[in-house]
Design a protein around this motif. Structure first.
Motif, short mmCIF file in Angstrom:
data_model
loop_
_atom_site.label_atom_id
_atom_site.label_comp_id
_atom_site.label_asym_id
_atom_site.label_seq_id
_atom_site.Cartn_x
_atom_site.Cartn_y
_atom_site.Cartn_z
N ILE A 81 0.99 -0.94 -0.32
CA ILE A 81 0.46 -0.03 0.21
C ILE A 81 0.83 1.63 0.12
CG2 ILE A 81 -1.43 1.27 0.82
CD1 ILE A 81 -2.39 -0.83 -0.05
N ALA A 82 1.58 1.43 0.74
CA ALA A 82 2.67 2.38 0.71
C ALA A 82 3.36 2.63 -0.31
CB ALA A 82 3.26 2.02 2.15
N ALA A 83 4.02 1.65 -1.27
CA ALA A 83 4.81 2.28 -2.34
C ALA A 83 3.42 2.80 -3.28
CB ALA A 83 4.59 0.86 -2.83
N ARG A 84 2.22 2.27 -3.71
CA ARG A 84 1.20 2.55 -4.27
C ARG A 84 0.80 4.63 -4.22
NH1 ARG A 84 -0.54 -0.52 -7.44
NH2 ARG A 84 0.92 -2.95 -8.32
N VAL A 85 0.72 4.22 -2.45
CA VAL A 85 0.35 5.35 -2.19
C VAL A 85 1.42 6.78 -2.31
CG1 VAL A 85 -0.22 6.91 -0.04
CG2 VAL A 85 -1.34 4.49 -0.02
N SER A 86 2.60 6.04 -2.28
CA SER A 86 3.36 7.73 -2.23
C SER A 86 3.41 8.23 -3.85
CB SER A 86 5.18 7.04 -2.12
OG SER A 86 5.47 6.76 -0.57
N ASN A 87 2.49 7.35 -4.62
CA ASN A 87 3.10 7.89 -5.95
C ASN A 87 1.17 8.46 -6.82
OD1 ASN A 87 5.12 6.51 -7.09
ND2 ASN A 87 3.92 5.03 -7.58
N ILE A 88 0.85 8.80 -5.54
CA ILE A 88 -0.62 10.13 -5.45
C ILE A 88 -0.09 10.81 -5.56
CG2 ILE A 88 -2.55 10.43 -4.83
CD1 ILE A 88 -3.24 7.69 -3.68
N PRO A 89 -0.30 11.57 -7.03
CA PRO A 89 -0.08 12.84 -6.91
C PRO A 89 -0.94 14.12 -5.94
CG PRO A 89 -0.52 12.39 -9.15
CD PRO A 89 -1.33 10.93 -7.67
N GLN A 92 -9.18 5.15 -3.92
CA GLN A 92 -9.10 4.09 -4.85
C GLN A 92 -9.34 3.92 -6.05
OE1 GLN A 92 -13.70 4.79 -3.26
NE2 GLN A 92 -13.72 3.73 -2.11
N GLN A 93 -8.63 5.23 -6.41
CA GLN A 93 -8.53 4.89 -8.22
C GLN A 93 -6.99 4.51 -8.14
OE1 GLN A 93 -8.18 9.02 -9.56
NE2 GLN A 93 -10.07 8.54 -10.54
N ALA A 94 -5.89 4.72 -6.98
CA ALA A 94 -4.61 4.67 -7.27
C ALA A 94 -4.14 3.06 -6.56
CB ALA A 94 -3.48 5.62 -5.83
N LEU A 95 -5.19 2.01 -5.99
CA LEU A 95 -5.47 1.12 -4.98
C LEU A 95 -6.35 0.58 -5.76
CD1 LEU A 95 -4.22 2.11 -1.29
CD2 LEU A 95 -3.50 1.87 -2.75
N GLY A 96 -7.24 0.61 -5.74
CA GLY A 96 -8.12 -0.72 -6.79
C GLY A 96 -8.78 -0.88 -5.62
N ASP A 97 -8.64 -2.25 -6.08
CA ASP A 97 -9.46 -3.52 -5.20
C ASP A 97 -8.38 -3.52 -4.11
OD1 ASP A 97 -7.15 -4.98 -6.55
OD2 ASP A 97 -8.50 -6.11 -7.31
N ARG A 98 -7.28 -3.33 -3.93
CA ARG A 98 -6.69 -3.49 -3.09
C ARG A 98 -7.18 -2.89 -1.44
NH1 ARG A 98 -3.85 -2.60 -6.85
NH2 ARG A 98 -2.07 -3.77 -7.03
N VAL A 99 -7.97 -2.44 -1.08
CA VAL A 99 -8.44 -1.61 -0.43
C VAL A 99 -10.22 -1.85 -0.91
CG1 VAL A 99 -6.72 0.20 0.56
CG2 VAL A 99 -9.01 0.61 -1.32
N ARG A 100 -11.00 -2.35 0.74
CA ARG A 100 -12.51 -1.93 0.64
C ARG A 100 -12.71 -1.35 0.59
NH1 ARG A 100 -11.22 -6.78 4.20
NH2 ARG A 100 -10.63 -8.50 2.73
N ALA A 101 -15.16 -1.34 1.02
CA ALA A 101 -15.18 -0.51 1.28
C ALA A 101 -14.67 0.96 1.96
CB ALA A 101 -16.71 -0.31 0.57
N PRO A 102 -15.06 2.09 1.30
CA PRO A 102 -14.73 3.29 2.44
C PRO A 102 -15.75 3.02 3.97
CG PRO A 102 -15.30 4.31 0.76
CD PRO A 102 -15.28 3.05 0.64
N LEU A 103 -15.07 3.26 5.43
CA LEU A 103 -15.66 3.22 6.76
C LEU A 103 -15.77 5.13 6.81
CD1 LEU A 103 -14.86 0.31 8.58
CD2 LEU A 103 -17.15 1.25 6.81
#
Length: 413
Positions: A215-223, A291-302
């Motif tokens: 998750i951290a690797a993909r989050v770091s790429n979010i503009p 959600q766009q960056a992580l796709g199905d790696r995360v579930r519906a938000p609370l």
């Protein structure tokens, strides 16, 4: 036994029938437009907003007849004893006032509408005081400019005492319209985009088998995300938002040391990715980016939502639950004061709306700008001093260095 400040005999005499018509005229001058605007009659007004006058001294009845209502800025307050009042309409030197009651609640640079009369070699306030907010002050000055100034005048003209006496109802109306408007509902806190300030904590559960490292690797790429450590990111504004709604109330915002606005924070905690931000609009945008960056790696938000009032109410309860977390007062004051030093030092080089969108340093270079800077600094001091606890680090912060830094310390009176 009646005291020297007892006017019950005079008030009983003035209650006679022959004075009724005169009093009705005066009452309408002061309250009529407000009652008309709210479609409220006098009896209903008394029932809903009843009040009573303070007793006034018989010994200054003559002074009351020639006294003039004006707007004063107070300073050098000695609780229970005295203050200094500066006339914002007629000018002149500040006047020392002997006062034992209002001085216990007034703050430095408060503005009040009042009558000052001499009594036994001292100056005292005659009757009650009307507290004036910046909004009520603006309304009063606009009315006085229209009444006594030239068309489209920006400055208050010279106003004679007898003219100011005739305009006494303008003080009541400016104060009352402002008071009733605020009583009907204060403007909500907003962020600098004009969004209502409602704190959102969006928790996105990690999907089964997904690790924090992935998750951290993909989050770091979010503009727009600036990484603070392995599990924490600041979500920064990439470019100023165009078309933001006009702010109608007090605003709140957080910035980085370089001035970049912080739109929110993202943090990995256990099996959740948390997005914290201060409006529904930002929460929606931030959630979509994640959600766009992580796709199905995360579930519906609370999502947990809290208003400013709820957060303020929760804070004492949390302190009681964990007394050990309390910071020693002297350390807390030092930390808060250092933070405020840094924030205000940055502000000196940033445009300020009340200064005509000039920076304080720029505004301080002209005579007119110096006056505006002094008013701005007084406002900051006044708001800081309004903490419920006088020992609060916000209340004890000293703005004196800013007056010297901007070269306007001679206007601090």
């Amino acid at each position: 036994m009646p005291t020297s400040h007892d006017l019950k005999g005079l008030m009983k005499f003035l209650a006679r029938e022959e004075w009724r018509e005169c009093f009705d005229e005066v009452f309408y001058d002061h309250f009529g437009p407000v009652l008309d605007a709210g479609d409220v009659d006098f009896d209903e007004y008394l029932k809903r907003r009843g009040w009573r006058e303070n007793a006034q001294a018989k010994t200054y009845m003559k002074a009351l007849r020639t006294s003039v209502m004006s707007l004063y800025e107070v300073s050098e307050i000695v609780p229970g004893k005295s203050l200094v009042a500066r006339d914002l309409i007629r000018g002149g030197d500040p006047v020392a006032i002997s006062e034992g009651t209002a001085t216990k609640t007034l703050n430095q640079w408060d503005r009040i509408a009042a009558r000052i009369v001499p009594l036994m070699g001292k100056n005292v306030f005659a009757g009650g005081l009307l507290p004036f907010t910046p909004q009520a002050t603006d309304a009063l000055f606009d009315g006085l400019r229209q009444m006594f100034g030239k068309k489209n005048a920006k400055k208050l003209p010279a106003i004679k005492d007898e003219e100011l006496q005739a305009a006494a109802s303008m003080f009541t109306l400016s104060w009352l319209f402002d008071t009733l408007e605020r009583a009907a509902g204060l403007p909500s806190m907003q962020n600098t985009d004009g969004d209502e300030l409602i704190f959102h904590d969006v928790r996105l559960p990690l999907a089964s088998g997904v690790t924090q490292k992935d998750i951290a690797a993909r989050v770091s790429n979010i503009p727009g995300l600036s990484q603070e450590n392995a599990k924490f990111w600041n979500w920064l504004e990439q470019k100023p938002k165009h078309g933001a709604r006009k702010r109608t109330g007090p605003s709140f915002e957080t910035t980085m040391d370089n001035g970049a606005r912080v739109l929110g924070n993202i943090e990995l905690k256990g099996k959740f990715l948390h997005l914290s931000t201060n409006s529904a609009e930002r929460a929606q945008i931030g959630t979509k980016l994640i959600q766009q960056a992580l796709g199905d790696r995360v579930r519906a938000p609370l999502t947990e939502i809290r208003t400013v009032e709820q957060m303020m109410a929760e804070r004492p309860a949390r302190d009681r639950e964990d007394p050990a977390s309390e910071i020693p007062p002297e350390i807390a004051a030092q930390v808060v004061h250092q933070f405020m030093d840094r924030q205000y030092r940055e502000t000196l080089d940033q445009p300020v709306g009340t200064l005509g969108n000039e920076t304080p340093r720029q505004a301080a270079k002209s005579a007119t700008g110096r006056q505006k800077v002094a008013e701005w600094l007084k406002y900051l001091e006044n708001q800081s001093s309004r903490q419920p606890d006088p020992a609060d680090p916000m209340a004890t912060y000293s703005f004196e260095w800013m007056w010297h830094e901007l070269g306007v310390v001679d206007l601090r009176q």
